[in-house]
Design a protein around this motif. Sequence first.
Motif, mmCIF file in Angstrom:
data_model
loop_
_atom_site.group_PDB
_atom_site.id
_atom_site.type_symbol
_atom_site.label_atom_id
_atom_site.label_comp_id
_atom_site.label_asym_id
_atom_site.label_seq_id
_atom_site.Cartn_x
_atom_site.Cartn_y
_atom_site.Cartn_z
ATOM 1 N N MET A 1 0.840 -0.952 -0.073
ATOM 2 C CA MET A 1 -0.181 0.021 0.017
ATOM 3 C C MET A 1 0.705 1.318 0.010
ATOM 4 N N ARG A 2 0.500 2.325 -0.761
ATOM 5 C CA ARG A 2 1.336 3.494 -0.894
ATOM 6 C C ARG A 2 0.931 4.291 0.158
ATOM 7 N N ALA A 3 1.912 4.592 0.967
ATOM 8 C CA ALA A 3 1.514 5.546 1.936
ATOM 9 C C ALA A 3 1.066 6.969 1.664
ATOM 10 N N GLY A 4 0.011 7.335 2.162
ATOM 11 C CA GLY A 4 -0.653 8.851 1.829
ATOM 12 C C GLY A 4 -1.235 8.693 0.389
ATOM 13 N N ALA A 5 -1.395 7.387 -0.223
ATOM 14 C CA ALA A 5 -2.004 7.564 -1.379
ATOM 15 C C ALA A 5 -3.596 7.655 -1.286
ATOM 16 N N GLY A 6 -4.402 8.215 -2.172
ATOM 17 C CA GLY A 6 -5.883 8.347 -2.063
ATOM 18 C C GLY A 6 -6.350 7.158 -2.452
ATOM 19 N N ILE A 7 -7.321 6.648 -1.689
ATOM 20 C CA ILE A 7 -7.933 5.091 -1.672
ATOM 21 C C ILE A 7 -9.356 5.338 -2.497
ATOM 22 N N ALA A 8 -9.467 4.590 -3.485
ATOM 23 C CA ALA A 8 -10.510 4.801 -4.403
ATOM 24 C C ALA A 8 -11.484 3.303 -4.120
ATOM 25 N N GLY A 9 -12.789 3.576 -4.259
ATOM 26 C CA GLY A 9 -13.457 2.272 -4.074
ATOM 27 C C GLY A 9 -14.351 2.690 -3.094
ATOM 28 N N PRO A 10 -15.152 1.435 -2.807
ATOM 29 C CA PRO A 10 -14.546 -0.002 -3.133
ATOM 30 C C PRO A 10 -15.288 -0.095 -4.750
ATOM 31 N N HIS A 11 -14.803 -0.878 -5.299
ATOM 32 C CA HIS A 11 -15.063 -0.941 -6.778
ATOM 33 C C HIS A 11 -14.840 -2.460 -7.252
ATOM 34 N N ARG A 12 -15.468 -2.974 -8.127
ATOM 35 C CA ARG A 12 -15.220 -4.607 -8.747
ATOM 36 C C ARG A 12 -13.997 -4.584 -9.268
ATOM 37 N N VAL A 13 -13.039 -5.045 -8.801
ATOM 38 C CA VAL A 13 -11.807 -5.539 -9.541
ATOM 39 C C VAL A 13 -11.131 -6.365 -8.983
ATOM 40 N N ALA A 14 -10.692 -7.373 -9.813
ATOM 41 C CA ALA A 14 -9.868 -8.616 -9.214
ATOM 42 C C ALA A 14 -8.732 -8.440 -8.654
ATOM 43 N N PRO A 15 -8.208 -8.644 -7.414
ATOM 44 C CA PRO A 15 -7.100 -8.047 -7.031
ATOM 45 C C PRO A 15 -5.947 -9.159 -7.479
ATOM 46 N N GLY A 16 -4.640 -8.594 -7.701
ATOM 47 C CA GLY A 16 -3.726 -9.489 -8.054
ATOM 48 C C GLY A 16 -3.423 -10.378 -6.776
ATOM 49 N N ALA A 17 -2.939 -11.641 -7.020
ATOM 50 C CA ALA A 17 -2.505 -12.293 -5.898
ATOM 51 C C ALA A 17 -1.221 -11.908 -4.940
#
Length: 174
Positions: A1-17
């Motif tokens: 997780m990028r520190a300080g990054a804006g957090i979008a979502g929740p949205h339907r995206v398949a996360p990478g393993a």
Amino acid sequence: MRAGAGIAGPHRVAPGAAALGDLWLAVTRAGGAVGFTHDAPERDIRAKAEAAIADVEAGRAHPLVLGDAADLGGVVFVVPGDGQVIAHRGTVVRLMVHPELQGRGHGRALLDGAVDLARALGLEQLLLSTRGGTRLPEFYVKQGWTEVGVFPGALRLGPDDVRDEHWFQRQLAD
């Protein structure tokens, strides 16, 4: 997780393993109630992350994420019932928010998103379970879930640390 990054979502995206493994590891190491003890081997956590992604790819689980597929701030999965007599219900599993983002309403947003996703999938009811001895049972009650049972001593975190498992239900029909 990028520190300080804006957090979008929740949205339907398949996360990478790899990203799911990173999140799961961070939550586990911080003491999160996500299926492992805080000192579980990293390889075991990453193997479970790969299995979770295989379930998504096979259509057995439907993810919602905070952030994006490669940089997760949080995730939750809805697993529809498998079989004729339970096809009307689903289970919420693996609700995780990165420790650096907890306490900001992201867990509630993911849970609300899971309810919306379940409705979109045509489900009428959701179930989830959580570890006792944490604030999680109270959290789910505050979010409108009904506790339907407790499985005493169901979770063994260590020789002297046995916890109850609390089961919750949410009716989705209006």
